[in-house]
Write an enzyme that holds these catalytic residues in place. Sequence first.
Site, PDB file in Angstrom:
ATOM      1  CD  GLN A  28      -3.092  -0.615   0.021  1.00 26.95           C
ATOM      2  OE1 GLN A  28      -3.187   0.529  -0.424  1.00 26.95           O
ATOM      3  NE2 GLN A  28      -3.851  -1.609  -0.418  1.00 26.95           N
ATOM      4  CG  ASP A  83      -2.944  -4.018  10.783  1.00 24.37           C
ATOM      5  OD1 ASP A  83      -3.022  -2.845  10.382  1.00 24.37           O
ATOM      6  OD2 ASP A  83      -3.676  -4.931  10.357  1.00 24.37           O
ATOM      7  CG  HIS A 108      -6.904  -2.456   8.621  1.00 22.49           C
ATOM      8  ND1 HIS A 108      -8.265  -2.686   8.567  1.00 22.49           N
ATOM      9  CD2 HIS A 108      -6.384  -3.495   9.345  1.00 22.49           C
ATOM     10  CE1 HIS A 108      -8.551  -3.809   9.199  1.00 22.49           C
ATOM     11  NE2 HIS A 108      -7.423  -4.316   9.690  1.00 22.49           N
TER      12      HIS A 108
END
Length: 332
Positions: A28, A83, A108
């Site tokens: 990303q 994450d 996210h």
Amino acid sequence: MPTMYSEKDVNANALDGKCVAVIGYGSQGRGQSMNLRDSGLNVVLGLREGGKSWEAAKKDGWEPKTIEDACKAADVVCLLTPDMTQPQTYKDIVEPNLKDGGTVLFSHGFNIHFKGIEVPTQNNVIMVAPKGPGGLVRSQYEEGAGVPALIAIHQDATGESKDLALAYAWGVGAARAGIIETTFKEETETDLFGEQAVLCGGLSELIVAGWETLVDAGYQPEVAYFECLHEVKLIVDLIYEGGIERMLEFISDTAAWGDFVAGKRVISDQSRAAMKELLTEIQDGSFARRWQEEHANGYPDFKKQYDADCAHKIEVCGKELRKHFSWLQKDA
């Protein structure tokens, strides 16, 4: 149906005069930063100096900065690292260098929703989540198209968060395809569920179970591979283009009848009950806590399962077959 925002709904000037720092250059990070740059926005990259991403970024024409320097320069900090590493990066580097009234952007909602990161109230917290991997975000942009995206506002300290989110989504090409507003909670929970029940966990397990069933019954592994794995792309492409209706239109009547009489026997009430259990574990935070513990322990179960999946006989079979696919050799 919720409002679908397009290019005509976006104030692309909302990011004029602002510096956008993209932290991370994985899938990303690369796709989004390249698109933002090509859209004419003022973008800097914040990376760990000397790493693989640093060199990859230089090959793409960037002059990367350290994460600290990128955050100091930025009005919008886009945290696009994995994450599990985000909380430490945010605590150690991003927050101490975050401008008052500055914006933190995620793709996210995991760490905001499960409180791995808590941003001071004087800062905006927004999300722009493209609904596709970073490579697709980039390739679609280059082709003049785009990948749809979700936006969400968690904190609106300056009153401009929605304009900023829409402008950023425009910059990565999402406004060409459509933008829907959601919440951090909804994006996080639906994203995790989709990955676990359908897109990754469900699909891969279904493929392997089908292949094993045929091979155990005495059929050739290579023939089973074509039927249970290779042809998945053909069906998925049809569904992607026009939903299940388009798939039914283009497959044979025999295949459609097989769909009608067999599908609910495979995805049974027991399967649906398991899906509800998965969703409950996502909603109550059980999954997040287990994943955070796995990270804290050095990923022992993750690595074991990863290695086991990659060593499965279907993978051995597939690697040999794919050597004969001329189009894949050209791409490689």
